[in-house]
Enzyme design. Structure first.
Site, PDB file in Angstrom:
ATOM      1  N   GLY A  31       1.379  -2.606  61.677  1.00  0.00           N
ATOM      2  CA  GLY A  31       2.425  -3.498  61.166  1.00  0.00           C
ATOM      3  C   GLY A  31       2.120  -4.005  59.769  1.00  0.00           C
ATOM      4  N   HIS A  37       3.539   2.866  54.665  1.00  0.00           N
ATOM      5  CA  HIS A  37       3.922   3.152  56.055  1.00  0.00           C
ATOM      6  C   HIS A  37       5.290   3.846  56.105  1.00  0.00           C
ATOM      7  CE1 HIS A  37       1.416  -0.639  56.686  1.00  0.00           C
ATOM      8  NE2 HIS A  37       0.782   0.240  57.440  1.00  0.00           N
ATOM      9  N   GLY A 148      -1.814   8.464  57.183  1.00  0.00           N
ATOM     10  CA  GLY A 148      -1.841   8.359  55.731  1.00  0.00           C
ATOM     11  C   GLY A 148      -3.185   8.787  55.162  1.00  0.00           C
ATOM     12  N   SER A 186      -1.708  -1.490  50.672  1.00  0.00           N
ATOM     13  CA  SER A 186      -2.430  -1.830  51.896  1.00  0.00           C
ATOM     14  C   SER A 186      -1.898  -3.151  52.431  1.00  0.00           C
ATOM     15  CB  SER A 186      -3.929  -1.981  51.591  1.00  0.00           C
ATOM     16  OG  SER A 186      -4.587  -2.656  52.640  1.00  0.00           O
TER      17      SER A 186
END
Ligand code: AMP
Length: 280
Positions: A31, A37, A148, A186
């Site tokens: 999350g 993402h 990733g 990040s």
């Protein structure tokens, strides 16, 4: 997008998708979603009919002195972003549902891939990652899972698990998404003050300098590493943890760098640890 909060319901939903003959791709996350993402969702949509994203802050992969309690949790925003980007099912299991015994008795050990670098700085981290990924794979049974490059050692450990334990899942690794100035996106970047952010950026710059030196023909790992170290060491307030040229699959250090090898690095700025890597 449908939100799914329990393992039982997720299995039920997956059975329905499979009954319609649809393929499934899967994007596991913790999350605090950002563009990094979201590009994994794009990739997942490209390769399968239905996309499942999980959001689970996995206690098993945090050390006792790490940031599990203060890890950013922004579920409402995440759900909006995931839905807009095209996730079909958002799986948000509880800790109790995932770990009814509190800590699992059986865990997945990463072996040599998870020993050095992040594995050395964060003992048991990759056990936690592989154990939760194995559980999620068994619940969702995707055709393809997307990870990733940002967490390259994690991706290598997952690929090794899938290979060695014969998981019927294809693994895709999508390129690292960066801010305009080069900082790798990040969830932990939101901890950084503007000053710390400037310092953190030096890690990316050191890795880019290593890649440039490789581009000019340097192949000795020690020389490439020295190029990066010189940039990290002259900065007050930045604590380098490791910087090395490695094989991108085995995560063993190499002496002579080839195309496809990686430079991996980690630094601490204030209380925040940042990691990054480039592929030569
Ligand atoms: P996390 O939520 O940090 O566990 O990350 C979930 C997935 O997103 C992992 O596969 C990460 O490697 C990936 N990811 C995180 N940051 C980025 C980024 N900047 N670019 C690409 N993928 C990323």
């Amino acid at each position: 997008m449908k939100s799914v909060g329990t393992i039982d319901e997720m299995r039920h939903v997956i059975a329905g998708v499979r009954a319609k003959g649809k393929s499934i791709s899967f994007v596991p996350t913790m999350g605090a979603l950002h563009e990094g993402h979201l590009t994994l969702i794009d990739e997942a949509k490209r390769v399968a009919d239905s996309v499942v994203m999980s959001i689970f802050v996995n206690p098993l992969q945090f050390g006792p002195s790490e940031d599990f309690d203060r890890y950013p949790r922004t579920l409402d925003d995440d759900a909006k972003l995931a839905s807009k980007r095209g996730v079909d099912f958002l799986f948000t299991p509880t800790r109790e549902d995932m770990y009814p015994e509190h800590a699992p008795v059986v865990i997945v050990h990463p072996g040599s891939v998870g020993k050095e670098w992040e594995g050395a700085v964060r003992p048991r981290h990759f056990e936690g990652v592989l154990t939760v990924v194995a559980k999620l794979f068994h619940i969702i049974m995707p055709d393809v899972a997307v990870f990733g490059q940002k967490d390259l050692q994690q991706a290598a450990a997952v690929k090794a698990m899938v290979r060695d334990l014969n998981f019927p899942v294809g693994i895709l690794v999508a390129p690292t998404v960066r801010e305009d100035d080069g900082l790798a996106m990040s969830s932990r970047n939101r901890y950084l003050s503007p000053k710390d952010r400037e310092l953190g950026l030096i890690l990316s710059k050191a890795l880019f300098a290593m890649r440039d030196a490789f581009g000019r023909g340097e192949r000795r790992a020690s020389a490439l590493e020295a190029t990066g170290w010189r940039m990290l060491e002259r900065v007050a307030g930045l604590t380098p943890r490791y910087l090395a040229a490695v094989n991108a699959d085995t995560f063993q250090r190499v002496n002579n760098v080839r195309h496809g090898d990686a430079a991996v690095g980690a630094v601490r700025v204030g209380e925040t640890r940042l990691i990054d890597n480039i592929i030569f």
